[in-house]
Design a protein around this motif. Sequence first.
Motif, PDB file in Angstrom:
ATOM      1  N   TRP A   1     -15.971  -1.608   0.720  1.00  0.00           N
ATOM      2  CA  TRP A   1     -15.406  -1.827  -0.291  1.00  0.00           C
ATOM      3  C   TRP A   1     -17.160  -1.591  -1.205  1.00  0.00           C
ATOM      4  CZ3 TRP A   1     -12.418  -4.071  -3.618  1.00  0.00           C
ATOM      5  CH2 TRP A   1     -12.678  -4.349  -4.804  1.00  0.00           C
TER       6      TRP A   1
ATOM      7  N   GLY B   1      -3.031   0.264  -3.952  1.00  0.00           N
ATOM      8  CA  GLY B   1      -2.379  -0.796  -3.518  1.00  0.00           C
ATOM      9  C   GLY B   1      -1.819  -1.583  -4.792  1.00  0.00           C
TER      10      GLY B   1
ATOM     11  N   ARG C   1     -13.294   5.314  -2.630  1.00  0.00           N
ATOM     12  CA  ARG C   1     -12.098   4.326  -3.312  1.00  0.00           C
ATOM     13  C   ARG C   1     -12.610   4.192  -4.742  1.00  0.00           C
ATOM     14  NH1 ARG C   1     -12.765  -0.821   0.732  1.00  0.00           N
ATOM     15  NH2 ARG C   1     -11.114  -2.049  -0.979  1.00  0.00           N
TER      16      ARG C   1
ATOM     17  N   ALA D   1      -5.511  -1.457   5.320  1.00  0.00           N
ATOM     18  CA  ALA D   1      -6.587  -2.572   4.828  1.00  0.00           C
ATOM     19  C   ALA D   1      -6.894  -3.376   5.908  1.00  0.00           C
ATOM     20  CB  ALA D   1      -6.373  -3.566   3.743  1.00  0.00           C
TER      21      ALA D   1
ATOM     22  N   CYS E   1      -2.389   4.870   5.014  1.00  0.00           N
ATOM     23  CA  CYS E   1      -3.561   3.819   4.722  1.00  0.00           C
ATOM     24  C   CYS E   1      -3.166   2.559   4.970  1.00  0.00           C
ATOM     25  CB  CYS E   1      -3.600   4.198   3.469  1.00  0.00           C
ATOM     26  SG  CYS E   1      -2.504   2.989   2.129  1.00  0.00           S
TER      27      CYS E   1
ATOM     28  N   ARG F   1     -13.139  -6.084   1.259  1.00  0.00           N
ATOM     29  CA  ARG F   1     -12.104  -5.673   2.649  1.00  0.00           C
ATOM     30  C   ARG F   1     -12.380  -4.176   2.729  1.00  0.00           C
ATOM     31  NH1 ARG F   1      -6.396  -7.602   4.582  1.00  0.00           N
ATOM     32  NH2 ARG F   1      -6.295  -9.427   3.995  1.00  0.00           N
TER      33      ARG F   1
ATOM     34  N   ASP G   1      -7.916  -0.023  -7.646  1.00  0.00           N
ATOM     35  CA  ASP G   1      -6.956  -0.433  -6.355  1.00  0.00           C
ATOM     36  C   ASP G   1      -7.482   0.775  -5.547  1.00  0.00           C
ATOM     37  OD1 ASP G   1      -6.278  -3.564  -7.758  1.00  0.00           O
ATOM     38  OD2 ASP G   1      -7.450  -3.067  -6.219  1.00  0.00           O
TER      39      ASP G   1
ATOM     40  N   TYR H   1      -6.859  -3.846  11.128  1.00  0.00           N
ATOM     41  CA  TYR H   1      -6.233  -3.357   9.638  1.00  0.00           C
ATOM     42  C   TYR H   1      -4.805  -4.521   9.214  1.00  0.00           C
ATOM     43  CZ  TYR H   1      -9.445  -0.284   8.971  1.00  0.00           C
ATOM     44  OH  TYR H   1     -11.223   0.644   9.383  1.00  0.00           O
TER      45      TYR H   1
ATOM     46  N   ASN I   1     -12.421   0.978  -6.893  1.00  0.00           N
ATOM     47  CA  ASN I   1     -11.878  -0.431  -6.891  1.00  0.00           C
ATOM     48  C   ASN I   1     -11.650  -1.317  -8.293  1.00  0.00           C
ATOM     49  OD1 ASN I   1     -12.665  -0.748  -3.980  1.00  0.00           O
ATOM     50  ND2 ASN I   1     -14.293  -1.001  -4.544  1.00  0.00           N
TER      51      ASN I   1
ATOM     52  N   LEU J   1     -11.040  -0.341   3.916  1.00  0.00           N
ATOM     53  CA  LEU J   1      -9.673   0.331   4.501  1.00  0.00           C
ATOM     54  C   LEU J   1      -9.836   1.814   4.804  1.00  0.00           C
ATOM     55  CD1 LEU J   1      -8.739   0.537   0.074  1.00  0.00           C
ATOM     56  CD2 LEU J   1      -8.348  -1.250   1.738  1.00  0.00           C
TER      57      LEU J   1
ATOM     58  N   PHE K   1      -7.883  -6.512  -2.442  1.00  0.00           N
ATOM     59  CA  PHE K   1      -8.747  -5.583  -0.833  1.00  0.00           C
ATOM     60  C   PHE K   1      -9.829  -6.488  -1.368  1.00  0.00           C
ATOM     61  CE2 PHE K   1      -4.670  -5.497   0.925  1.00  0.00           C
ATOM     62  CZ  PHE K   1      -3.777  -4.448   0.250  1.00  0.00           C
TER      63      PHE K   1
ATOM     64  N   LEU L   1       0.732  -0.356  -0.457  1.00  0.00           N
ATOM     65  CA  LEU L   1       0.061   0.083   0.188  1.00  0.00           C
ATOM     66  C   LEU L   1       1.208   1.187  -0.079  1.00  0.00           C
ATOM     67  CD1 LEU L   1      -2.299  -1.327   3.129  1.00  0.00           C
ATOM     68  CD2 LEU L   1      -2.886  -0.659  -0.258  1.00  0.00           C
TER      69      LEU L   1
END
Length: 124
Positions: free
Chosen positions: A53, A24, A72, A98, A96, A32, A77, A111, A74, A34, A29, A4
């Motif tokens: 997520w 990432g 985020r 995860a 940051c 998950r 990432d 995390y 995705n 973050l 992830f 990360l």
Amino acid sequence: QVQLVESGGGLVQAGGSLRLSCAGSGRTFRGRALGWFRQAPGREREIVAAISWTGISTYYADSVKGRFTISRDNAKDTMYLQMNSLKPEDTAVYYCAAGTTDWPTPILSDYDYWGQGTQVTVSS
């Protein structure tokens, strides 16, 4: 290797804005949460914000509510933290991380992957 990597930190005057990014690599992830954490000199690491997520669920520390926005992407990432109306007390190294589940928890031990951090300095 799972990584990360934070970016976007810097020096800004009080009242200014910064946008942090967390990219990432090495694994997905998917599923998950973050989170963004910060640590000021002489203080413990603390939650800033976290996101599930899907982005539907978020958590914000009281000290940043209304000023910071977590998001985020995705497909890339990547996670972001838009920081507005910055104050000198926001000065810290921002990390940051995860999560082990999809719940955006404020608890550090929830995390298991962490970035190296990026410095944010807000001058008065």
